[in-house]
Design a protein around this motif. Structure first.
Motif, PDB file in Angstrom:
ATOM      1  N   MET A  49      41.120 142.975  60.830  1.00 24.74           N
ATOM      2  CA  MET A  49      41.140 141.649  61.460  1.00 24.74           C
ATOM      3  C   MET A  49      41.625 141.731  62.910  1.00 24.74           C
ATOM      4  O   MET A  49      41.093 141.034  63.782  1.00 24.74           O
ATOM      5  CB  MET A  49      41.988 140.683  60.643  1.00 24.74           C
ATOM      6  N   TYR A  50      42.596 142.585  63.178  1.00 26.96           N
ATOM      7  CA  TYR A  50      43.063 142.771  64.553  1.00 26.96           C
ATOM      8  C   TYR A  50      41.931 143.326  65.420  1.00 26.96           C
ATOM      9  O   TYR A  50      41.707 142.871  66.545  1.00 26.96           O
ATOM     10  CB  TYR A  50      44.265 143.715  64.591  1.00 26.96           C
ATOM     11  N   ASP A  51      41.200 144.288  64.873  1.00 24.79           N
ATOM     12  CA  ASP A  51      40.080 144.869  65.605  1.00 24.79           C
ATOM     13  C   ASP A  51      38.997 143.834  65.866  1.00 24.79           C
ATOM     14  O   ASP A  51      38.448 143.763  66.967  1.00 24.79           O
ATOM     15  CB  ASP A  51      39.505 146.045  64.813  1.00 24.79           C
ATOM     16  N   GLY A  67      32.646 140.514  68.452  1.00 32.63           N
ATOM     17  CA  GLY A  67      33.881 140.236  67.744  1.00 32.63           C
ATOM     18  C   GLY A  67      34.014 138.784  67.364  1.00 32.63           C
ATOM     19  O   GLY A  67      33.041 138.035  67.323  1.00 32.63           O
ATOM     20  N   HIS A  68      35.230 138.403  67.085  1.00 36.44           N
ATOM     21  CA  HIS A  68      35.523 137.055  66.624  1.00 36.44           C
ATOM     22  C   HIS A  68      36.689 136.476  67.416  1.00 36.44           C
ATOM     23  O   HIS A  68      37.547 137.198  67.900  1.00 36.44           O
ATOM     24  CB  HIS A  68      35.923 137.076  65.150  1.00 36.44           C
ATOM     25  N   THR A  69      36.706 135.161  67.474  1.00 32.75           N
ATOM     26  CA  THR A  69      37.888 134.484  67.991  1.00 32.75           C
ATOM     27  C   THR A  69      38.951 134.540  66.898  1.00 32.75           C
ATOM     28  O   THR A  69      38.630 134.726  65.712  1.00 32.75           O
ATOM     29  CB  THR A  69      37.572 133.016  68.328  1.00 32.75           C
ATOM     30  N   PRO A  70      40.205 134.377  67.263  1.00 35.65           N
ATOM     31  CA  PRO A  70      41.249 134.345  66.230  1.00 35.65           C
ATOM     32  C   PRO A  70      40.983 133.280  65.162  1.00 35.65           C
ATOM     33  O   PRO A  70      41.234 133.510  63.975  1.00 35.65           O
ATOM     34  CB  PRO A  70      42.523 134.050  67.022  1.00 35.65           C
ATOM     35  N   PHE A  71      40.438 132.125  65.560  1.00 35.43           N
ATOM     36  CA  PHE A  71      40.143 131.066  64.595  1.00 35.43           C
ATOM     37  C   PHE A  71      39.092 131.521  63.583  1.00 35.43           C
ATOM     38  O   PHE A  71      39.207 131.262  62.378  1.00 35.43           O
ATOM     39  CB  PHE A  71      39.679 129.798  65.325  1.00 35.43           C
TER      40      PHE A  71
END
Length: 163
Positions: free
Chosen positions: A86-88, A127-131
């Motif tokens: 998830m951090y990656d 990637g993804h935003t934190p949300f």
């Protein structure tokens, strides 16, 4: 051949993969709501809402915790693995996507007068935003809890026995 059968009977693995597939399918629904069109390419792409990677690894960690115990070394390993993934997804890959967007803009400006020199564009949605990661992880936990509560409990002996 029995090894393959054992893999297919692994309920933790099965639920984690199902969580990933549900998250990917949810991207299709999000695309439909957001852009009012069905774009089936989102089923095979990285990035977007929700994070299928996060759903996969959190369903995996939750399933391991449910079956091996919340204090087991296996749960600790699965949890650390989930955190790294998830951090990656929200960190490194998100940053790479931003860099690709900037490089594509630079290439567009640099070669606007010479389109024949223009190279293939870099993929920007990596990637993804934190949300998106949080929503994906909540989805993974919910699917694992739902599967454990409704499908793999002694209330349903056929499913609980793996049949």
């Amino acid at each position: 051949m029995q090894d393959i059968g054992d893999i297919l009977n692994n309920s933790v693995l099965l639920v984690a993969v199902i969580a990933c597939l549900i998250a990917q399918a949810a991207k299709l629904a999000v695309e439909l709501l957001k852009n009012h069109k069905l774009d089936f390419r989102v089923l095979l792409t990285t990035g977007g809402m929700p994070s299928a990677h996060s759903a996969l690894v959190t369903a995996l960690a939750t399933g391991v915790g449910q079956t091996a115990g919340w204090d087991s070394p296996e749960f600790a390993i699965a949890t650390i693995f989930a955190i790294i993934v998830m951090y990656d997804a929200a960190g490194v890959r998100q940053a790479a996507g931003k860099q690709a967007r900037i490089l594509n803009q630079m290439m567009d400006e640099l070669f606007s007068e010479h389109p024949e020199l223009n190279e293939d564009r870099l993929k920007e949605l990596l990637g993804h935003t934190p949300f998106q990661v949080i929503v994906g992880s909540m989805l993974g936990v919910c699917i694992a809890w739902f599967a454990n509560t409704l499908l793999f409990t002694p209330t349903y002996p056929v499913l609980a026995a793996g049949g």
